[in-house]
Design a protein around this motif. Structure first.
Motif, PDB file in Angstrom:
ATOM      1  N   LYS A  11      -0.247  -2.259  -2.403  1.00 56.67           N
ATOM      2  CA  LYS A  11       0.626  -1.362  -3.153  1.00 56.67           C
ATOM      3  C   LYS A  11       1.830  -2.133  -3.690  1.00 56.67           C
ATOM      4  O   LYS A  11       2.117  -3.250  -3.258  1.00 56.67           O
ATOM      5  N   LYS A  12       2.561  -1.530  -4.640  1.00 53.89           N
ATOM      6  CA  LYS A  12       3.696  -2.205  -5.288  1.00 53.89           C
ATOM      7  C   LYS A  12       4.768  -2.652  -4.305  1.00 53.89           C
ATOM      8  O   LYS A  12       5.428  -3.651  -4.534  1.00 53.89           O
ATOM      9  N   LYS A  13       4.950  -1.927  -3.190  1.00 53.87           N
ATOM     10  CA  LYS A  13       5.975  -2.325  -2.219  1.00 53.87           C
ATOM     11  C   LYS A  13       5.690  -3.715  -1.645  1.00 53.87           C
ATOM     12  O   LYS A  13       6.607  -4.446  -1.289  1.00 53.87           O
ATOM     13  N   ILE A  14       4.430  -4.104  -1.608  1.00 51.36           N
ATOM     14  CA  ILE A  14       4.072  -5.433  -1.118  1.00 51.36           C
ATOM     15  C   ILE A  14       4.570  -6.499  -2.088  1.00 51.36           C
ATOM     16  O   ILE A  14       5.009  -7.577  -1.669  1.00 51.36           O
ATOM     17  N   ILE A  18       6.693  -9.741  -1.034  1.00 50.40           N
ATOM     18  CA  ILE A  18       6.282 -11.104  -1.370  1.00 50.40           C
ATOM     19  C   ILE A  18       7.434 -11.866  -2.020  1.00 50.40           C
ATOM     20  O   ILE A  18       7.675 -13.036  -1.713  1.00 50.40           O
ATOM     21  N   LYS A  19       8.163 -11.214  -2.908  1.00 45.79           N
ATOM     22  CA  LYS A  19       9.281 -11.861  -3.595  1.00 45.79           C
ATOM     23  C   LYS A  19      10.364 -12.331  -2.630  1.00 45.79           C
ATOM     24  O   LYS A  19      11.084 -13.282  -2.924  1.00 45.79           O
ATOM     25  N   LYS A  20      10.486 -11.686  -1.482  1.00 41.32           N
ATOM     26  CA  LYS A  20      11.516 -12.038  -0.493  1.00 41.32           C
ATOM     27  C   LYS A  20      11.112 -13.206   0.405  1.00 41.32           C
ATOM     28  O   LYS A  20      11.932 -13.720   1.150  1.00 41.32           O
ATOM     29  N   LEU A  21       9.857 -13.619   0.338  1.00 41.45           N
ATOM     30  CA  LEU A  21       9.379 -14.697   1.206  1.00 41.45           C
ATOM     31  C   LEU A  21       9.902 -16.058   0.753  1.00 41.45           C
ATOM     32  O   LEU A  21      10.001 -16.315  -0.446  1.00 41.45           O
ATOM     33  N   GLU A  79      -7.152  -4.317   2.132  1.00 40.81           N
ATOM     34  CA  GLU A  79      -5.821  -3.934   1.653  1.00 40.81           C
ATOM     35  C   GLU A  79      -4.740  -4.580   2.503  1.00 40.81           C
ATOM     36  O   GLU A  79      -4.689  -4.362   3.718  1.00 40.81           O
ATOM     37  N   VAL A  80      -3.881  -5.379   1.871  1.00 39.32           N
ATOM     38  CA  VAL A  80      -2.717  -5.938   2.552  1.00 39.32           C
ATOM     39  C   VAL A  80      -1.717  -4.794   2.688  1.00 39.32           C
ATOM     40  O   VAL A  80      -1.354  -4.156   1.701  1.00 39.32           O
ATOM     41  N   THR A  81      -1.297  -4.513   3.921  1.00 36.61           N
ATOM     42  CA  THR A  81      -0.382  -3.394   4.157  1.00 36.61           C
ATOM     43  C   THR A  81       1.032  -3.839   4.485  1.00 36.61           C
ATOM     44  O   THR A  81       1.963  -3.038   4.434  1.00 36.61           O
ATOM     45  N   TYR A  82       1.195  -5.123   4.838  1.00 36.64           N
ATOM     46  CA  TYR A  82       2.532  -5.639   5.145  1.00 36.64           C
ATOM     47  C   TYR A  82       2.524  -7.154   5.033  1.00 36.64           C
ATOM     48  O   TYR A  82       1.561  -7.816   5.433  1.00 36.64           O
ATOM     49  N   VAL A  83       3.610  -7.694   4.518  1.00 39.10           N
ATOM     50  CA  VAL A  83       3.864  -9.126   4.567  1.00 39.10           C
ATOM     51  C   VAL A  83       5.382  -9.286   4.649  1.00 39.10           C
ATOM     52  O   VAL A  83       6.119  -8.691   3.880  1.00 39.10           O
TER      53      VAL A  83
END
Length: 91
Positions: A11-14, A18-21, A79-83
């Motif tokens: 989802k878009k929240k991921i 990702i941008k914060k990594l 589905e990636v649910t968190y990173v």
């Protein structure tokens, strides 16, 4: 035998997560996505990989970073649910 490639979605929240990594962690995440596409959700070769529950898995992308994904057996979609940071992870 036909080679099956998995579809990896999130989802878009991921995208925001990702941008914060940090750059090196983001690169490891991209390698994880590549492996998820090629091999599916079961990736025991990844650092601290484990099955969290029936359909959820995770691994560490670095000391303080992890990824969580969802996969139902026999499905072609992962589905990636968190990173993000381990401290904020949903497990």
């Amino acid at each position: 035998m036909e080679h099956k490639e998995y579809q990896v979605v999130w989802k878009k929240k991921i995208d925001k997560q990702i941008k914060k990594l940090p750059a090196d962690v983001k690169n490891r995440f991209l390698l994880l996505v590549k492996d998820l596409r090629k091999k599916g959700a079961v990736l025991p070769e990844w650092n601290r990989y484990s099955k969290l529950s029936k359909d959820f898995y995770h691994c560490h992308l670095g000391y303080s970073w992890c990824a969580v994904w969802h996969w139902e057996k026999e499905a072609i979609v992962v589905e990636v649910t968190y990173v993000g940071s381990r401290e904020n992870s949903p497990y």
